[in-house]
Motif scaffolding. Structure first.
Motif, PDB file in Angstrom:
ATOM      1  N   PRO A 194       0.645  -0.942  -0.182  1.00 50.43           N
ATOM      2  CA  PRO A 194       0.150  -0.691  -0.168  1.00 50.43           C
ATOM      3  C   PRO A 194       0.425   1.692  -0.101  1.00 50.43           C
ATOM      4  O   PRO A 194       2.363   1.285   0.448  1.00 50.43           O
ATOM      5  CB  PRO A 194      -0.609   0.116   1.111  1.00 50.43           C
ATOM      6  N   CYS A 195       0.009   2.196  -0.495  1.00 44.79           N
ATOM      7  CA  CYS A 195       1.045   4.307  -0.225  1.00 44.79           C
ATOM      8  C   CYS A 195       0.640   4.413   1.072  1.00 44.79           C
ATOM      9  O   CYS A 195      -0.248   3.775   1.397  1.00 44.79           O
ATOM     10  CB  CYS A 195       0.937   3.890  -1.981  1.00 44.79           C
ATOM     11  N   LEU A 196       1.469   5.529   0.483  1.00 43.40           N
ATOM     12  CA  LEU A 196       0.813   6.117   2.323  1.00 43.40           C
ATOM     13  C   LEU A 196      -0.969   6.771   1.821  1.00 43.40           C
ATOM     14  O   LEU A 196      -0.883   6.935   3.001  1.00 43.40           O
ATOM     15  CB  LEU A 196       1.285   8.233   1.858  1.00 43.40           C
ATOM     16  N   ARG A 197      -1.797   6.930   0.717  1.00 46.32           N
ATOM     17  CA  ARG A 197      -2.968   7.113   0.302  1.00 46.32           C
ATOM     18  C   ARG A 197      -3.901   6.316  -0.066  1.00 46.32           C
ATOM     19  O   ARG A 197      -4.781   6.410   0.744  1.00 46.32           O
ATOM     20  CB  ARG A 197      -2.944   7.713  -0.984  1.00 46.32           C
ATOM     21  N   CYS A 198      -3.160   4.568  -0.609  1.00 47.96           N
ATOM     22  CA  CYS A 198      -3.706   3.920   0.975  1.00 47.96           C
ATOM     23  C   CYS A 198      -4.235   4.177   2.153  1.00 47.96           C
ATOM     24  O   CYS A 198      -5.677   3.638   2.531  1.00 47.96           O
ATOM     25  CB  CYS A 198      -3.461   2.465  -0.370  1.00 47.96           C
ATOM     26  N   LEU A 199      -2.991   4.271   2.916  1.00 47.70           N
ATOM     27  CA  LEU A 199      -3.169   3.646   4.904  1.00 47.70           C
ATOM     28  C   LEU A 199      -3.742   4.947   5.485  1.00 47.70           C
ATOM     29  O   LEU A 199      -4.646   5.341   5.748  1.00 47.70           O
ATOM     30  CB  LEU A 199      -1.424   3.931   4.638  1.00 47.70           C
ATOM     31  N   SER A 263      -8.918   1.674  -4.760  1.00 46.31           N
ATOM     32  CA  SER A 263      -9.598   2.576  -4.919  1.00 46.31           C
ATOM     33  C   SER A 263      -8.537   3.692  -4.961  1.00 46.31           C
ATOM     34  O   SER A 263      -8.926   5.178  -5.709  1.00 46.31           O
ATOM     35  CB  SER A 263     -11.520   2.751  -4.349  1.00 46.31           C
ATOM     36  N   CYS A 264      -7.594   3.210  -4.619  1.00 47.06           N
ATOM     37  CA  CYS A 264      -6.379   4.835  -4.615  1.00 47.06           C
ATOM     38  C   CYS A 264      -6.288   5.052  -5.533  1.00 47.06           C
ATOM     39  O   CYS A 264      -5.484   4.728  -6.558  1.00 47.06           O
ATOM     40  CB  CYS A 264      -5.240   3.664  -3.907  1.00 47.06           C
ATOM     41  N   THR A 265      -6.355   6.471  -5.654  1.00 48.50           N
ATOM     42  CA  THR A 265      -6.699   7.396  -6.715  1.00 48.50           C
ATOM     43  C   THR A 265      -4.470   7.360  -7.462  1.00 48.50           C
ATOM     44  O   THR A 265      -4.395   8.136  -8.389  1.00 48.50           O
ATOM     45  CB  THR A 265      -6.606   8.839  -6.455  1.00 48.50           C
ATOM     46  N   VAL A 266      -3.752   6.734  -6.386  1.00 46.59           N
ATOM     47  CA  VAL A 266      -2.347   6.988  -6.723  1.00 46.59           C
ATOM     48  C   VAL A 266      -1.689   5.482  -7.247  1.00 46.59           C
ATOM     49  O   VAL A 266      -1.649   5.526  -8.338  1.00 46.59           O
ATOM     50  CB  VAL A 266      -1.748   7.708  -5.811  1.00 46.59           C
ATOM     51  N   CYS A 267      -2.704   4.719  -6.516  1.00 50.48           N
ATOM     52  CA  CYS A 267      -1.275   3.713  -6.812  1.00 50.48           C
ATOM     53  C   CYS A 267      -2.940   2.337  -7.479  1.00 50.48           C
ATOM     54  O   CYS A 267      -2.393   1.406  -8.177  1.00 50.48           O
ATOM     55  CB  CYS A 267      -0.695   2.744  -5.952  1.00 50.48           C
ATOM     56  N   GLY A 268      -3.679   2.759  -7.060  1.00 48.46           N
ATOM     57  CA  GLY A 268      -4.899   1.754  -7.616  1.00 48.46           C
ATOM     58  C   GLY A 268      -4.595   1.343  -9.059  1.00 48.46           C
ATOM     59  O   GLY A 268      -4.618   0.240  -8.842  1.00 48.46           O
TER      60      GLY A 268
HETATM   61 ZN   LIG Z   1      -2.367   3.709  -2.830  1.00 54.00          ZN
END
Ligand SMILES: [Zn+2]
Length: 270
Positions: A194-199, A263-268
């Motif tokens: 997961p990236c920071l935006r997932c978390l 659903s992550c906008t950066v790494c999804g």
């Molecule tokens: Zn992410």
């Protein structure tokens, strides 16, 4: 013309040194300097070579950035790109151990303050100080060529920018955040963890000033440096898809398994 020839000779000399390093020819001094870590099982000269050939970007030269920079320098990471746009203040000195009273008095920048000490700590590595406020427009240039980035920031807005840059460019990224006596950290590998935006899809509310004591920044900064060393050498189990939460006051330490958000906008999409 003479100048061009001279530059070309210097370039050849540098290339020769790099090739020798890649082939594993450390100087006697380097072998002696790193002898105690080279003898760690699984580390060896090969692990030392991986560190020597690596470039690490360190964003922030404050409470986390100080121990990260010091420990990566003493470990022999070949090239350290240290980034900060601020100057040390007296209220920084309870935790930002690379900066001293004399640096505050001189009014020099944090990267200048850090760089002169790091060169004295280890003159065999290259320190690249960048006094710049990192933006979406310049981040590609600031961290061009780095193998891994370390988040030593104290604010989620630039953290998200760093996260998005690392995901886009597939650069591993070690995150830590501290406050008071507690902190958190994780290691992000684009497309794998997961990236920071997932978390943290919604950033925590920004505080202009928050409480912090040096030992917390020190502890988590050293853990970040250890993550970098593990990622570069391939040793051990980095905190991939794991969030470490720690409290020094009550010795509460927990590692939580974390998942990617589709659903992550950066790494999804990766
Ligand atoms: Zn992410």
């Amino acid at each position: 013309m003479a100048l061009i020839v001279k530059c070309s000779l210097i370039a050849k000399h540098i290339c020769k040194e790099v090739i020798e390093l890649k082939n594993g020819k450390f100087s006697d001094r380097e072998l002696e300097r790193y002898s105690r870590q080279i003898m760690i099982e699984g580390f060896g000269e090969n692990g030392q070579r991986k560190l020597a050939n690596a470039t690490v970007g360190i964003m922030g030269q404050g409470g986390l950035g100080s121990p990260v920079s010091i420990y990566l320098a003493v470990a022999g990471v070949g090239k350290l790109v240290i980034v900060d746009y601020q100057s040390p203040e007296i209220s920084n000195l309870n935790r930002q151990i690379l900066h001293w009273e004399e640096d505050v008095e001189k009014g020099i920048s944090k990267v200048e303050s850090a760089a002169w000490k790091m060169k004295k700590i280890n003159s065999d590595i290259e320190i690249i100080p960048k006094k710049v406020k990192v933006t979406n427009e310049n981040i590609e240039k600031v961290f061009a060529g780095v193998d891994i980035v370390v988040d030593c920031l104290d604010d989620f807005t630039p953290r998200y920018m760093l996260n998005d840059f690392c995901i886009k460019n597939r650069i591993p990224f070690v995150h830590a955040a501290v406050e008071g006596f507690h902190g958190q950290m994780t290691t992000i590998v684009p497309g794998e963890t997961p990236c920071l935006r997932c978390l943290f899809p919604i950033p925590p509310p920004k505080k202009s000033t928050f409480p912090i004591i040096g030992v917390t920044a020190g502890a988590f900064g050293i853990l970040e440096a250890a993550e970098v060393i593990k990622m570069l050498t391939g040793l051990g189990n980095p905190l991939k898809s794991k969030l470490l939460i720690g409290d020094l006051l009550y010795h509460f330490w927990e590692t939580i398994e974390v998942c990617r958000a589709s659903s992550c906008t950066v790494c999804g999409h990766l």
